[in-house]
Design an enzyme around this catalytic site. Sequence first.
Site, mmCIF file in Angstrom:
data_model
loop_
_atom_site.group_PDB
_atom_site.id
_atom_site.type_symbol
_atom_site.label_atom_id
_atom_site.label_comp_id
_atom_site.label_asym_id
_atom_site.label_seq_id
_atom_site.Cartn_x
_atom_site.Cartn_y
_atom_site.Cartn_z
ATOM 1 N N LYS A 124 -15.469 -19.225 101.602
ATOM 2 C CA LYS A 124 -14.515 -18.651 100.650
ATOM 3 C C LYS A 124 -14.629 -17.143 100.535
ATOM 4 O O LYS A 124 -13.770 -16.509 99.925
ATOM 5 C CB LYS A 124 -14.718 -19.282 99.251
ATOM 6 C CG LYS A 124 -14.623 -20.793 99.245
ATOM 7 C CD LYS A 124 -13.344 -21.291 99.897
ATOM 8 C CE LYS A 124 -13.346 -22.791 100.080
ATOM 9 N NZ LYS A 124 -14.377 -23.299 101.000
ATOM 10 N N SER A 515 -13.742 -30.202 104.898
ATOM 11 C CA SER A 515 -14.593 -29.186 105.497
ATOM 12 C C SER A 515 -14.107 -28.895 106.906
ATOM 13 O O SER A 515 -13.497 -29.742 107.567
ATOM 14 C CB SER A 515 -16.035 -29.704 105.551
ATOM 15 O OG SER A 515 -16.795 -28.973 106.469
#
Length: 612
Positions: A124, A515
């Site tokens: 992120k 993911s």
Amino acid sequence: MPEYRSRTTTAGRNMAGARALWRATGMKDDDFQKPIIAVVNSFTQFVPGHVHLKDLGQLVAREIEKAGAVAKEFNTIAVDDGIAMGHDGMLYSLPSRDIIADSVEYMVNAHCADAMVCISNCDKITPGMLMAAMRLNIPCIFVSGGPMEAGKTKLAEHNLDLVDAMVIAADDTASDETVAEYERSACPTCGSCSGMFTANSMNCLTEVLGLSLPGNGTVLATHADRRKLFEQAGQQIVAITRDYYEQDNVNVLPRSIGSKAAFENAITLDIAMGGSTNTILHLLAIAQEAEVDFDLKDIDRLSRKVPQLCKVAPNTQKYHIEDVHRAGGIYGILGELERGKLLDSSVPTVHSTTLSAAIAKWDIQQTSDDQVAHFYRAGPAGIPTQVAFSQDTRWPSLDGDRAQGCIRNVANAYSQEGGLAVLYGNIAADGCVVKTAGVDDSILVFEGPAHITESQDEAVANILAGKVQAGEVVIVRYEGPKGGPGMQEMLYPTSYLKSKGLGKNCALLTDGRFSGGTSGLSIGHVSPEAAAGGAIGLVRNGDIIRIDIPNRSIDVKLSDDELTARREAQNELGWKPAELRPRKVSAALKAYAKLATSADKGAVRDLSQLDD
């Protein structure tokens, strides 16, 4: 000519107080005439991709100073998705992206910095900083911490990564000793996880977006060559800063570089290399900050014509990021895309007037520069370490085989349709996303009964307890940006399906996300999400779900009348899980959920709600 932003705090008698404070940080008289460049670091000891960054901000700072500017470093937060995975910690991962973007804006605007170097790496952090770069629109260069080396063990013929450790741990036939060996071997060095997972996908995309130097996404964190990227970033940021403020060259600004064409190039690369589906979420969010009209329909259009030219873990066990670098890195893929007329290479970058000129220099298939060939031979040393730049191993040769190597040309593509696809249907009116690069050909069309779970925890429990049967479509809902909140990644459910032998016999559908380590028939980002009234919230156990990737469709086999009746009933009950989940949602997460949009909008906060 634009005035240096920093003059707000460094010029004029009335800024004596500000200058006094600047002096307390070490600035001298002549520094007040220089550009002030923010070094935006993200060092933390929590994250292997960031554990080695502590001194690298100062490495960049010294190069900035040598080039005639002032460098001031600060840090952002950084969440490790792998450590936060599988428990409530994952609720914080995606919201941290927006916190990072805000924190960069706060620091840079509060102190009137003229430009910035962003030192990112993991999931992120890179997108959060990219959002800030587009929002601020000041000269900016990205340099990442780099990927970790792939793991090695005598127990496997292939190299290892994090996902291998997770899968073997859930395999009931594996001994404790085998699991322990995989665990100790899977992540041997500092750096972002070694496959084409989210972190490495995003760092690769900064290259085609034009905001980082060649090799940013693929030079190993441990290799001495990466030191040169940090040094060059410090030098180049001063050059483009002066180019903007002193020559009025707006072409060096992030929004000039990050045009619609650049975003289309980015998703083209992503599709060609089979990148993480999270990249779609992040590119949509970054494009909004850049005020670029770029949406899922653009991604859908490009996904139908861009072939898959690169296949890396988790989509194969044969190759990891270190192998992509040996094959010419991202510019090796870009060269093939350009030759296939699939790229707009007229766009500028922070290091070249056009992407085409950069490809001509950095594509190993066409360059005559021996230094480029030497650069792409940088390889792993196979020595566990947390120290950056600690080895200088070279591959004995490059992988230039475009017929059967890691990177292929268009004629020899792994598949003529790319590695990502957008599906639409009555269960996902605004779209959902699947990484086709990880889907076996035998299940590109799949039909089966729904197995409903209303949290990731329930899905994991059902899979491990043997309640999920071959042929089912496991639905994990109320895990979207609002419903989670935070849009959890579903790596454990998909890994456990694999370990139970169901990887090619089941599908998983969620309004959450996956993911970058996920493979299999895993469809995420269902929009609208259940908590926002999406039809995924209307599906019941046993309803038949049909998934047709070649035709880009996904539907629950129910009539419109039945869906309408169920919607009316659900409106009465409220769009929430049928049973209360034992989940602690903090005030910070509730604030994110209140403003969060569904995945088709990048899961960004809808701040227009604050205008009321």
